[in-house]
Write an enzyme that holds these catalytic residues in place. Structure first.
Site, PDB file in Angstrom:
ATOM      1  N   LYS A  44       0.836  -1.209   0.000  1.00 15.77           N
ATOM      2  CA  LYS A  44       0.000   0.000   0.000  1.00 15.77           C
ATOM      3  C   LYS A  44       0.868   1.254   0.000  1.00 15.77           C
ATOM      4  CE  LYS A  44      -3.706  -2.364   2.447  1.00 15.77           C
ATOM      5  NZ  LYS A  44      -4.436  -2.468   3.733  1.00 15.77           N
ATOM      6  N   CYS A  67      -0.528   0.734   6.048  1.00 18.14           N
ATOM      7  CA  CYS A  67      -0.965  -0.007   7.236  1.00 18.14           C
ATOM      8  C   CYS A  67      -1.754  -1.233   6.810  1.00 18.14           C
ATOM      9  CB  CYS A  67      -1.901   0.841   8.102  1.00 18.14           C
ATOM     10  SG  CYS A  67      -1.366   2.507   8.433  1.00 18.14           S
ATOM     11  N   ASP A  68      -1.649  -2.274   7.591  1.00 19.55           N
ATOM     12  CA  ASP A  68      -2.539  -3.410   7.392  1.00 19.55           C
ATOM     13  C   ASP A  68      -2.678  -4.167   8.706  1.00 19.55           C
ATOM     14  OD1 ASP A  68      -4.075  -4.812   5.160  1.00 19.55           O
ATOM     15  OD2 ASP A  68      -3.156  -6.475   6.235  1.00 19.55           O
ATOM     16  N   GLN A  69      -3.804  -4.840   8.825  1.00 21.19           N
ATOM     17  CA  GLN A  69      -4.081  -5.640  10.016  1.00 21.19           C
ATOM     18  C   GLN A  69      -4.647  -6.981   9.577  1.00 21.19           C
ATOM     19  OE1 GLN A  69      -7.466  -4.683  12.733  1.00 21.19           O
ATOM     20  NE2 GLN A  69      -5.838  -4.422  14.249  1.00 21.19           N
TER      21      GLN A  69
END
Length: 197
Positions: free
Chosen positions: A57, A73-75
């Protein structure tokens, strides 16, 4: 230097602005499900999945905005040997919550910063959440009341809302649950002089 958040997450944007940061948010469109599936097929760890998606991203936005500091960001949710993203439907969320009740799972939130088109900093935070034994009826009611607000959340809950009632214990940083390990990010930005300290 201009700060860009490579995300459509209103929660992340609100957290960063509440911390006094001036930034813009632009979603970086990537095939998250396709990438996640490919990484899982290769045996990647949940941490590697979250980190790779966060980097993709940031990289995508940094290619078009080389003058900016870009935050990706990622989760992901890790349960047993599986990595979960967002549930695509209320029915899928119901199946997930039924599997998670009475169990402990992890949320892994990864951040990657790009400066001048290259990665300069990364961090991943992990939180352990234990779900209480909820009845089928309560889960059904929870989904009916909350689907529209939790549909874009990994795990299908907001700890800052009714979703907190799903849990008997949470071990770890609250900001990481929200998808943004904020304190390490602020520390880095301060050390680099991007924000006053």
């Amino acid at each position: 230097m201009r700060l860009l958040l490579a995300s459509a997450s209103e929660t992340r944007l609100a957290l960063l602005r509440a911390a006094g940061l001036e930034l813009d948010a632009l979603p970086a469109r990537i095939d998250e499900e396709g990438v996640r599936a490919a990484l899982e097929a290769e045996g990647a760890s949940p941490l590697d999945v979250a980190d790779t998606l966060a980097e993709m991203k940031a990289q995508k936005l940094a290619e078009r905005h080389r003058e900016a500091l870009v935050l990706g960001c990622d989760q992901v949710l890790a349960f047993r040997r599986e990595v979960w993203g967002k549930a695509p439907s209320p029915e899928a969320l119901r199946a997930q919550l039924l599997r998670l009740r009475g169990e402990t799972h992890k949320l892994i939130s990864a951040l990657v910063l790009y400066e001048e088109g290259r990665p300069v900093w990364r961090h991943a935070g992990e939180v352990r959440l234990t779900m209480r034994e909820c009845s089928d009826g309560w889960i059904d009611g929870y989904i009916a009341r909350n689907w529209e607000t939790v549909r874009h959340s990994v795990g299908g809950y907001h700890l800052e809302g009714e979703g907190v009632r799903l849990f008997s214990a949470v071990e770890g940083d609250y900001f990481t649950v929200l998808g943004l390990p904020l304190l390490p990010l602020l520390n880095y930005l301060g050390q680099r002089g991007f924000i006053p300290t």
